[in-house]
Scaffold this motif. Structure first.
Motif, PDB file in Angstrom:
ATOM      1  N   TYR A  32      11.801  28.236  41.231  1.00  0.00           N
ATOM      2  CA  TYR A  32      11.034  29.190  42.014  1.00  0.00           C
ATOM      3  C   TYR A  32      11.754  30.541  42.078  1.00  0.00           C
ATOM      4  O   TYR A  32      12.960  30.589  42.317  1.00  0.00           O
ATOM      5  CB  TYR A  32      10.881  28.709  43.449  1.00  0.00           C
ATOM      6  CG  TYR A  32       9.816  27.672  43.675  1.00  0.00           C
ATOM      7  CD1 TYR A  32       9.323  26.894  42.657  1.00  0.00           C
ATOM      8  CD2 TYR A  32       9.299  27.471  44.957  1.00  0.00           C
ATOM      9  CE1 TYR A  32       8.353  25.929  42.886  1.00  0.00           C
ATOM     10  CE2 TYR A  32       8.326  26.526  45.202  1.00  0.00           C
ATOM     11  CZ  TYR A  32       7.855  25.758  44.160  1.00  0.00           C
ATOM     12  OH  TYR A  32       6.890  24.819  44.397  1.00  0.00           O
ATOM     13  N   PRO A  33      11.018  31.633  41.919  1.00  0.00           N
ATOM     14  CA  PRO A  33      11.589  32.920  42.288  1.00  0.00           C
ATOM     15  C   PRO A  33      11.930  32.907  43.786  1.00  0.00           C
ATOM     16  O   PRO A  33      11.329  32.164  44.564  1.00  0.00           O
ATOM     17  CB  PRO A  33      10.468  33.912  42.003  1.00  0.00           C
ATOM     18  CG  PRO A  33       9.619  33.237  40.995  1.00  0.00           C
ATOM     19  CD  PRO A  33       9.677  31.778  41.336  1.00  0.00           C
ATOM     20  N   LYS A  34      12.903  33.712  44.175  1.00  0.00           N
ATOM     21  CA  LYS A  34      13.352  33.769  45.569  1.00  0.00           C
ATOM     22  C   LYS A  34      13.437  35.223  46.006  1.00  0.00           C
ATOM     23  O   LYS A  34      13.489  36.128  45.182  1.00  0.00           O
ATOM     24  CB  LYS A  34      14.732  33.122  45.699  1.00  0.00           C
ATOM     25  CG  LYS A  34      14.801  31.671  45.261  1.00  0.00           C
ATOM     26  CD  LYS A  34      14.023  30.787  46.193  1.00  0.00           C
ATOM     27  CE  LYS A  34      14.137  29.327  45.825  1.00  0.00           C
ATOM     28  NZ  LYS A  34      13.598  29.059  44.494  1.00  0.00           N
ATOM     29  N   ALA A  50      14.256  40.599  45.499  1.00  0.00           N
ATOM     30  CA  ALA A  50      13.754  39.361  44.915  1.00  0.00           C
ATOM     31  C   ALA A  50      14.445  39.099  43.592  1.00  0.00           C
ATOM     32  O   ALA A  50      14.976  40.028  42.957  1.00  0.00           O
ATOM     33  CB  ALA A  50      12.247  39.429  44.712  1.00  0.00           C
ATOM     34  N   SER A  52      14.240  36.422  39.943  1.00  0.00           N
ATOM     35  CA  SER A  52      13.504  35.413  39.173  1.00  0.00           C
ATOM     36  C   SER A  52      14.243  34.078  39.193  1.00  0.00           C
ATOM     37  O   SER A  52      15.405  33.992  39.620  1.00  0.00           O
ATOM     38  CB  SER A  52      13.350  35.898  37.732  1.00  0.00           C
ATOM     39  OG  SER A  52      14.625  36.047  37.122  1.00  0.00           O
ATOM     40  N   TRP A  53      13.590  33.043  38.724  1.00  0.00           N
ATOM     41  CA  TRP A  53      14.189  31.718  38.795  1.00  0.00           C
ATOM     42  C   TRP A  53      15.480  31.631  37.991  1.00  0.00           C
ATOM     43  O   TRP A  53      16.411  30.914  38.347  1.00  0.00           O
ATOM     44  CB  TRP A  53      13.198  30.647  38.303  1.00  0.00           C
ATOM     45  CG  TRP A  53      12.932  30.677  36.837  1.00  0.00           C
ATOM     46  CD1 TRP A  53      11.961  31.380  36.189  1.00  0.00           C
ATOM     47  CD2 TRP A  53      13.658  29.979  35.819  1.00  0.00           C
ATOM     48  NE1 TRP A  53      12.038  31.183  34.849  1.00  0.00           N
ATOM     49  CE2 TRP A  53      13.064  30.324  34.581  1.00  0.00           C
ATOM     50  CE3 TRP A  53      14.738  29.112  35.830  1.00  0.00           C
ATOM     51  CZ2 TRP A  53      13.528  29.804  33.375  1.00  0.00           C
ATOM     52  CZ3 TRP A  53      15.203  28.594  34.626  1.00  0.00           C
ATOM     53  CH2 TRP A  53      14.589  28.956  33.429  1.00  0.00           C
ATOM     54  N   THR A  58      15.686  41.121  38.716  1.00  0.00           N
ATOM     55  CA  THR A  58      15.826  41.396  40.140  1.00  0.00           C
ATOM     56  C   THR A  58      15.004  42.628  40.517  1.00  0.00           C
ATOM     57  O   THR A  58      14.739  43.488  39.673  1.00  0.00           O
ATOM     58  CB  THR A  58      17.292  41.640  40.542  1.00  0.00           C
ATOM     59  OG1 THR A  58      17.820  42.722  39.755  1.00  0.00           O
ATOM     60  CG2 THR A  58      18.138  40.392  40.319  1.00  0.00           C
ATOM     61  N   ILE A 102       6.872  36.464  42.188  1.00  0.00           N
ATOM     62  CA  ILE A 102       7.497  37.511  42.989  1.00  0.00           C
ATOM     63  C   ILE A 102       6.437  38.471  43.525  1.00  0.00           C
ATOM     64  O   ILE A 102       5.530  38.880  42.800  1.00  0.00           O
ATOM     65  CB  ILE A 102       8.538  38.274  42.144  1.00  0.00           C
ATOM     66  CG1 ILE A 102       9.749  37.381  41.866  1.00  0.00           C
ATOM     67  CG2 ILE A 102       8.969  39.552  42.844  1.00  0.00           C
ATOM     68  CD1 ILE A 102      10.790  38.018  40.972  1.00  0.00           C
TER      69      ILE A 102
END
Length: 121
Positions: A32-34, A50, A52-53, A58, A102
């Motif tokens: 999962y992206p965070k 944010a 990416s996985w 970023t 995202i």
């Protein structure tokens, strides 16, 4: 089900640094992206950063670009936000988020409960 728990908030003087962390549990976390959002008293929740996985991509809000760094360690199921050159206006509750894509809007599916960062002048 993804559960997110933030830690590392606290009180810091302006110009100082702080790192907040977010530990996740649940399946598929590593794919999962965070991201991080924040909410200051009396203000709306706003996007901070944010990732990416894979960590290869970023994004940052203009207000934190060059001062904050987002990173992740998928082996440890942990997301980080390194905050340098902190300003009083960075004072907020910082929330960890996760979703399949995202977005800079606060419509992510999974949210932690937040950790308070206070920057004194």
């Amino acid at each position: 089900q993804v559960q997110l728990v933030e830690s590392g908030g606290g009180l810091v003087q302006a110009g100082g640094s702080l790192r907040v962390s977010c530990t996740a549990s649940g399946r598929a976390f590593s794919t999962y992206p965070k991201g991080w959002f924040r909410q200051a008293p009396g203000k709306e929740r706003e996007f901070v950063a944010a990732i990416s996985w894979s960590g290869g991509r970023t994004m940052y809000a203009d207000s934190v670009k060059g001062r904050f760094t987002i990173s992740r360690d998928n082996a440890k199921n942990t997301l980080y936000l390194q905050m340098n050159s902190l300003k009083p206006e960075d004072t907020a509750v910082y929330y960890c988020v996760a979703d399949r894509a995202i977005s800079t809007t606060p419509d992510w599916d999974y949210w932690g409960k937040g950790t308070l960062v206070t920057v004194s002048s």
